[in-house]
Scaffold this active site. Structure first.
Site, short mmCIF file in Angstrom:
data_model
loop_
_atom_site.label_atom_id
_atom_site.label_comp_id
_atom_site.label_asym_id
_atom_site.label_seq_id
_atom_site.Cartn_x
_atom_site.Cartn_y
_atom_site.Cartn_z
N ARG A 1 0.99 -1.16 -0.10
CA ARG A 1 0.04 -0.18 0.04
C ARG A 1 0.91 1.19 0.10
NH1 ARG A 1 -2.85 -3.30 3.71
NH2 ARG A 1 -2.13 -1.99 5.41
N LYS B 1 -12.39 14.69 4.67
CA LYS B 1 -13.73 14.17 4.10
C LYS B 1 -14.52 13.18 4.95
CE LYS B 1 -14.08 10.51 1.52
NZ LYS B 1 -13.94 9.39 0.24
N GLU C 1 -19.46 14.82 1.47
CA GLU C 1 -19.78 13.62 0.32
C GLU C 1 -21.02 12.95 0.58
OE1 GLU C 1 -16.56 10.90 -0.30
OE2 GLU C 1 -17.59 10.18 -2.01
N LYS D 1 -19.26 17.39 -2.35
CA LYS D 1 -18.67 16.30 -3.27
C LYS D 1 -19.76 15.24 -3.70
CE LYS D 1 -15.20 12.44 -3.42
NZ LYS D 1 -13.75 12.10 -3.25
P1 13P Z 1 -14.72 7.08 -6.52
O1 13P Z 1 -14.36 8.19 -7.26
O2 13P Z 1 -14.07 5.85 -6.63
O3 13P Z 1 -16.07 6.94 -6.36
O4 13P Z 1 -14.24 7.53 -5.16
C1 13P Z 1 -14.31 8.85 -4.54
C2 13P Z 1 -14.31 8.69 -3.13
O5 13P Z 1 -13.63 9.61 -2.16
C3 13P Z 1 -15.07 7.81 -2.51
O6 13P Z 1 -15.56 8.24 -1.12
#
Ligand code: 13P
Length: 364
Positions: free
Chosen positions: A46, A136, A177, A219
């Site tokens: 990772r 986030k 998000e 987001k």
């Molecule tokens: P994806 O663009 O793969 O959907 O991932 C964005 C993300 O931050 C998911 O939490």
């Protein structure tokens, strides 16, 4: 609250047609993606993969900020340089995922609630002190038989708003998000209705928790039909419907909207973002940007396969996707950009830089 710092950071994240690169997969999610490609699921693998991403030459020309995971923000390059130093020197703002994942919502079969509020204030203070300037939190909304329920939307929106207020108190710009998933056979119209209700609920909660809209980034998902819906939508339909929904629900004070990719192919995500900007950019109060994980990383991960010999080719693929999305923010992305990249990759393969079997791998 350091209002000016928050406003400056939020504006920087969407300035100059750049966008965000999400590389905040939790260890289980990262391991799952590695397992599919038979890459060892170890901390070292990772780390090596994340080193590949952040040392991609020229990344900072298209990427304003990267979203890290708790393991990653503490990691170093093989030569001992902290990842945070690499990013700062590349002009990329470090951010951090701070939710602890979506869990089953009690008494609501098929629905999720995102956790992570306990102890969040202390974790945010540590991340700020380390150098992170944004954070986030992802809420997950599923469309299905009788769902989402109103109570699921309210619980998730409330958690997002509590998280966002704590972030701003700590000097971190919250990336809010709420993701309406693509899974299911629902129609475009159903996704539109749910997305609008989600966004209205989220902004109502953000207002009641006194979140400063000028110092946050939204987001959201693009408005799309379910993956197994028999009627799929054109790029134009997706662009029109998505912008209409955002126009109806997102206050003009928000500086930027940075889409998640949600499992769309890399090319479609770029094409849809491009059409939104091409048609509407000059009429919208907020920037329409990107915060993709899979739609930027997937081609690169498939090329890398855990092998040192493939690092350069993988970085080239990663940079290409970042550049495509920056071009899409300007409304100047074309399918020809993909053909150019394919022929470049083929030339590199002929020179032995990419293993031949990978050429057949579709990036979808
Ligand atoms: P994806 O663009 O793969 O959907 O991932 C964005 C993300 O931050 C998911 O939490």
């Amino acid at each position: 609250m350091n209002t000016q710092l928050l406003i400056d950071t939020a504006n920087k994240l969407v300035a100059n047609d750049k966008g965000l690169l999400a590389m905040d997969e939790s260890n289980p999610t990262c391991n799952k993606r590695f397992a599919k490609l038979e890459i060892p699921q170890t901390e070292e693998a990772r780390r090596a993969y994340r080193e590949l991403i952040i040392t991609t030459p020229g990344l900072g020309e298209s990427i304003s900020g990267v979203i890290l995971y708790d393991e990653t923000i503490r990691q170093k390059k093989a030569d001992g340089t902290p990842f945070l130093k690499v990013l700062t020197e590349a002009g990329i703002i470090p951010g951090i995922k701070v939710d602890t994942g979506a869990k089953d919502l009690a008494a609501h079969p098929g629905e999720k609630i995102t956790e992570g509020l306990d102890g969040l204030r202390d974790r945010l203070a540590e991340y700020f002190q380390m150098g992170a300037r944004f954070a986030k939190w992802r809420a997950v909304i599923t469309i299905g038989d009788g769902i989402p329920s109103r109570s699921c939307l309210e619980a998730n929106a409330h958690a997002l708003a509590r998280y966002a207020a704590l972030c701003q108190e700590a000097g971190l710009v919250p990336i809010v998000e709420p993701e309406v998933l693509m899974d299911g056979n629902h129609a475009l119209e159903q996704c539109r209705q749910v997305t609008e209700e989600v966004l209205r609920t989220v902004f109502s909660q953000l207002n009641s928790q006194r979140v400063m809209l000028e110092g946050m980034i939204l987001k959201p998902n693009m408005v799309l039909p379910g993956l197994t819906c028999p009627t799929q939508a054109s790029v134009d339909e997706v662009a029109n419907t998505t912008v209409k929904s955002l126009w109806r629900t997102v206050p003009a004070a928000v500086p930027g909207i940075a889409f998640l990719s949600g499992g769309q192919s890399a090319e479609l995500a770029s094409a849809r973002l491009n059409t939104m900007n091409l048609r509407f950019k000059s009429k919208l109060p907020w920037a329409l940007a990107f915060s993709f994980a899979r739609a930027i990383q997937k081609p690169a991960l498939e090329i890398w396969q855990g092998k040192e010999a493939n690092v350069k080719a993988a970085q080239q693929a990663l940079l290409h996707r970042a550049q495509c999305n920056r071009t899409a923010r300007r409304g100047e992305y074309t399918a020809a950009m993909e053909k150019l990249s394919a022929s470049q990759i083929e030339r590199d393969a002929q020179r032995g830089k990419i293993p031949a079997p990978l050429l057949a791998t579709p990036h979808r």
